[in-house]
Design a protein around this motif. Sequence first.
Motif, PDB file in Angstrom:
ATOM      1  N   ALA A  46       0.837  -1.200   0.000  1.00  0.00           N
ATOM      2  CA  ALA A  46       0.000   0.000   0.000  1.00  0.00           C
ATOM      3  C   ALA A  46       0.873   1.251   0.000  1.00  0.00           C
ATOM      4  CB  ALA A  46      -0.932  -0.010   1.214  1.00  0.00           C
ATOM      5  N   ALA A  47       1.923   1.237   0.835  1.00  0.00           N
ATOM      6  CA  ALA A  47       2.792   2.416   0.951  1.00  0.00           C
ATOM      7  C   ALA A  47       3.453   2.748  -0.387  1.00  0.00           C
ATOM      8  CB  ALA A  47       3.858   2.181   2.025  1.00  0.00           C
ATOM      9  N   ARG A  48       3.810   1.711  -1.157  1.00  0.00           N
ATOM     10  CA  ARG A  48       4.410   1.932  -2.478  1.00  0.00           C
ATOM     11  C   ARG A  48       3.477   2.719  -3.379  1.00  0.00           C
ATOM     12  NH1 ARG A  48       8.696  -1.685  -3.898  1.00  0.00           N
ATOM     13  NH2 ARG A  48       8.872  -3.435  -2.463  1.00  0.00           N
ATOM     14  N   ARG A  49       2.155   2.538  -3.192  1.00  0.00           N
ATOM     15  CA  ARG A  49       1.161   3.203  -4.042  1.00  0.00           C
ATOM     16  C   ARG A  49       0.665   4.510  -3.432  1.00  0.00           C
ATOM     17  NH1 ARG A  49       1.291  -1.942  -4.882  1.00  0.00           N
ATOM     18  NH2 ARG A  49       0.694  -2.854  -6.886  1.00  0.00           N
ATOM     19  N   GLY A  50       1.237   4.911  -2.304  1.00  0.00           N
ATOM     20  CA  GLY A  50       0.778   6.129  -1.652  1.00  0.00           C
ATOM     21  C   GLY A  50      -0.588   5.991  -0.996  1.00  0.00           C
ATOM     22  N   ILE A  51      -1.022   4.743  -0.785  1.00  0.00           N
ATOM     23  CA  ILE A  51      -2.312   4.505  -0.122  1.00  0.00           C
ATOM     24  C   ILE A  51      -2.070   4.480   1.386  1.00  0.00           C
ATOM     25  CG2 ILE A  51      -4.174   2.810   0.213  1.00  0.00           C
ATOM     26  CD1 ILE A  51      -3.618   1.876  -2.691  1.00  0.00           C
ATOM     27  N   PRO A  52      -2.775   5.348   2.146  1.00  0.00           N
ATOM     28  CA  PRO A  52      -2.559   5.356   3.597  1.00  0.00           C
ATOM     29  C   PRO A  52      -2.949   4.031   4.249  1.00  0.00           C
ATOM     30  CG  PRO A  52      -4.290   6.931   2.975  1.00  0.00           C
ATOM     31  CD  PRO A  52      -3.760   6.331   1.704  1.00  0.00           C
ATOM     32  N   VAL A  53      -2.256   3.697   5.313  1.00  0.00           N
ATOM     33  CA  VAL A  53      -2.497   2.436   6.013  1.00  0.00           C
ATOM     34  C   VAL A  53      -2.918   2.734   7.449  1.00  0.00           C
ATOM     35  CG1 VAL A  53      -1.464   0.277   6.816  1.00  0.00           C
ATOM     36  CG2 VAL A  53      -0.756   1.266   4.623  1.00  0.00           C
ATOM     37  N   ALA A  54      -3.983   2.082   7.885  1.00  0.00           N
ATOM     38  CA  ALA A  54      -4.444   2.224   9.268  1.00  0.00           C
ATOM     39  C   ALA A  54      -4.403   0.860   9.936  1.00  0.00           C
ATOM     40  CB  ALA A  54      -5.869   2.773   9.288  1.00  0.00           C
ATOM     41  N   LEU A  55      -3.955   0.834  11.185  1.00  0.00           N
ATOM     42  CA  LEU A  55      -3.900  -0.424  11.930  1.00  0.00           C
ATOM     43  C   LEU A  55      -4.987  -0.418  12.991  1.00  0.00           C
ATOM     44  CD1 LEU A  55      -0.017  -0.509  12.441  1.00  0.00           C
ATOM     45  CD2 LEU A  55      -1.345  -1.623  10.647  1.00  0.00           C
ATOM     46  N   HIS A  56      -5.707  -1.521  13.099  1.00  0.00           N
ATOM     47  CA  HIS A  56      -6.746  -1.633  14.121  1.00  0.00           C
ATOM     48  C   HIS A  56      -6.573  -2.939  14.888  1.00  0.00           C
ATOM     49  CE1 HIS A  56      -8.902   1.877  12.716  1.00  0.00           C
ATOM     50  NE2 HIS A  56      -8.819   1.424  11.485  1.00  0.00           N
ATOM     51  N   THR A  57      -6.779  -2.866  16.170  1.00  0.00           N
ATOM     52  CA  THR A  57      -6.663  -4.066  16.996  1.00  0.00           C
ATOM     53  C   THR A  57      -7.931  -4.914  16.858  1.00  0.00           C
ATOM     54  OG1 THR A  57      -7.693  -3.061  18.928  1.00  0.00           O
ATOM     55  CG2 THR A  57      -5.317  -2.768  18.690  1.00  0.00           C
ATOM     56  N   PRO A  58      -7.833  -6.203  17.127  1.00  0.00           N
ATOM     57  CA  PRO A  58      -9.033  -7.055  17.094  1.00  0.00           C
ATOM     58  C   PRO A  58     -10.136  -6.523  18.010  1.00  0.00           C
ATOM     59  CG  PRO A  58      -7.058  -8.409  17.199  1.00  0.00           C
ATOM     60  CD  PRO A  58      -6.601  -6.978  17.355  1.00  0.00           C
ATOM     61  N   THR A  59      -9.755  -5.975  19.157  1.00  0.00           N
ATOM     62  CA  THR A  59     -10.760  -5.447  20.090  1.00  0.00           C
ATOM     63  C   THR A  59     -11.499  -4.256  19.477  1.00  0.00           C
ATOM     64  OG1 THR A  59      -9.379  -6.139  21.941  1.00  0.00           O
ATOM     65  CG2 THR A  59     -11.098  -4.540  22.424  1.00  0.00           C
ATOM     66  N   GLU A  60     -10.761  -3.382  18.810  1.00  0.00           N
ATOM     67  CA  GLU A  60     -11.394  -2.233  18.138  1.00  0.00           C
ATOM     68  C   GLU A  60     -12.399  -2.707  17.084  1.00  0.00           C
ATOM     69  OE1 GLU A  60      -7.675   0.987  18.358  1.00  0.00           O
ATOM     70  OE2 GLU A  60      -8.057  -0.149  16.538  1.00  0.00           O
ATOM     71  N   VAL A  61     -11.995  -3.748  16.349  1.00  0.00           N
ATOM     72  CA  VAL A  61     -12.845  -4.249  15.269  1.00  0.00           C
ATOM     73  C   VAL A  61     -14.127  -4.851  15.846  1.00  0.00           C
ATOM     74  CG1 VAL A  61     -13.015  -5.973  13.424  1.00  0.00           C
ATOM     75  CG2 VAL A  61     -10.910  -4.627  13.712  1.00  0.00           C
ATOM     76  N   LYS A  62     -13.964  -5.677  16.875  1.00  0.00           N
ATOM     77  CA  LYS A  62     -15.148  -6.302  17.491  1.00  0.00           C
ATOM     78  C   LYS A  62     -16.081  -5.243  18.059  1.00  0.00           C
ATOM     79  CE  LYS A  62     -12.547 -10.465  18.632  1.00  0.00           C
ATOM     80  NZ  LYS A  62     -11.717 -11.086  19.697  1.00  0.00           N
ATOM     81  N   ALA A  63     -15.503  -4.242  18.737  1.00  0.00           N
ATOM     82  CA  ALA A  63     -16.315  -3.188  19.339  1.00  0.00           C
ATOM     83  C   ALA A  63     -17.058  -2.397  18.270  1.00  0.00           C
ATOM     84  CB  ALA A  63     -15.429  -2.262  20.170  1.00  0.00           C
ATOM     85  N   ALA A  64     -16.365  -2.104  17.154  1.00  0.00           N
ATOM     86  CA  ALA A  64     -16.988  -1.292  16.108  1.00  0.00           C
ATOM     87  C   ALA A  64     -18.133  -2.040  15.438  1.00  0.00           C
ATOM     88  CB  ALA A  64     -15.947  -0.895  15.070  1.00  0.00           C
ATOM     89  N   VAL A  65     -17.950  -3.323  15.202  1.00  0.00           N
ATOM     90  CA  VAL A  65     -18.916  -4.078  14.399  1.00  0.00           C
ATOM     91  C   VAL A  65     -20.056  -4.649  15.245  1.00  0.00           C
ATOM     92  CG1 VAL A  65     -19.176  -6.111  12.916  1.00  0.00           C
ATOM     93  CG2 VAL A  65     -17.237  -4.581  12.605  1.00  0.00           C
ATOM     94  N   GLY A  87     -16.286  -5.369  22.483  1.00  0.00           N
ATOM     95  CA  GLY A  87     -14.902  -5.696  22.154  1.00  0.00           C
ATOM     96  C   GLY A  87     -14.505  -7.120  22.487  1.00  0.00           C
ATOM     97  N   GLN A  88     -15.361  -7.835  23.207  1.00  0.00           N
ATOM     98  CA  GLN A  88     -15.051  -9.216  23.590  1.00  0.00           C
ATOM     99  C   GLN A  88     -15.826 -10.244  22.755  1.00  0.00           C
ATOM    100  OE1 GLN A  88     -12.574  -9.222  25.735  1.00  0.00           O
ATOM    101  NE2 GLN A  88     -12.833  -7.007  25.769  1.00  0.00           N
ATOM    102  N   SER A  89     -16.505  -9.794  21.702  1.00  0.00           N
ATOM    103  CA  SER A  89     -17.306 -10.719  20.888  1.00  0.00           C
ATOM    104  C   SER A  89     -16.461 -11.844  20.303  1.00  0.00           C
ATOM    105  CB  SER A  89     -17.951  -9.963  19.722  1.00  0.00           C
ATOM    106  OG  SER A  89     -18.841  -9.006  20.193  1.00  0.00           O
TER     107      SER A  89
END
Lengths: 191, 191
Positions: free
Chosen positions: A95-114, A118-120
């Motif tokens: 992604a970085a080679r293409r200038g596409i920004p990269v975001a990192l999310h923890t599994p807990t963040e993902v579970k909480a968001a969806v 966060g413990q799903s």
Amino acid sequence: MTIRVMGIDPGLTRCGLAVVDVEPNRHSTLVAVGVVGTEAGRSLDQRLLVIAEAVDEWLDLHSPHVLAVERVFSQLNVSTVMGTAQASGVVIAAAARRGIPVALHTPTEVKAAVTGNGQSDKVAVTKMVTKILRLDAPPRPADAADALALAITHAWRRGVGMQGAAAASGAGAATPAQRLWAEAEARARRR
Amino acid sequence: MTIRVMGIDPGLTRCGLAVVDVEPNRHSTLVAVGVVGTEAGRSLDQRLLVIAEAVDEWLDLHSPHVLAVERVFSQLNVSTVMGTAQASGVVIAAAARRGIPVALHTPTEVKAAVTGNGQSDKVAVTKMVTKILRLDAPPRPADAADALALAITHAWRRGVGMQGAAAASGAGAATPAQRLWAEAEARARRR
């Protein structure tokens, strides 16, 4: 503006890939989902090459605005974590080679968001992803669902961060998970 | 045939890069050595991009026959091992994209090959690398010396594997380390 997010759940054996279009009101639509995998018997360089080529192809084909990748922790299963980290490095650099920004999310963040929790477990995440994207059947395998959840998470978190008032008030199209999550975020902000 | 080996000691903060030409009699000549580094304050994707671009440039400029990379273990320092693994993934995939074979060597293998003792410290490795390559001054920083040692290790191990008799008998040009190592290998074979 609709944001196109690519989500990747990195791994040497199975790497989940997903692309989702998300509107400002959080309405989310599946664009593509899949899994690229390599057998444990192949050499590390050939396994990483398969992943690199798949990610290149997906990035070029779908031109996402941003790449969301699961944040890898060293506390996880020691036997697989190094390969997972190596795969994530390849993915992030692509992604970085293409200038596409990269975001990192923890599994807990993902579970909480969806799911709003966060413990799903994986079943709950898959169920909510299926509902959010209005799919006829749950995405399989779990890595594919995780990649979709990552993409949704990034778009939703970004949406709230950039236009908090609009997202919080636009409850018309919100799913139960979206409402739960908005409430959780609101609670977090009050602390 | 002279083999050109590129050695890489991966890391996010400092990534050692080295290219060495090694003749069948183990005579080894420095082609290039350097370090690419990124500051801890930059984002992970930008750090990996700097490494990816440096490795691409070196591979294209020097066209090595093989890339030797340090094998990363999860038992190492937990705070840096994930970044090191991600950097190594980027490095390995860069070679794989070009069809250049990749070999992984453990730090113990490298120390044993270069100094004759798998428990040597960095000072001893740097000293032997300086001697083997007939350098006027020790390569700095340590990551550069480690990358050189990796390249030498791969060529020497490969050389013995492919033409053991010739390497073992051709003691004329052998350094003390080369002799020590040949003896260690001979002992290992007798077990």
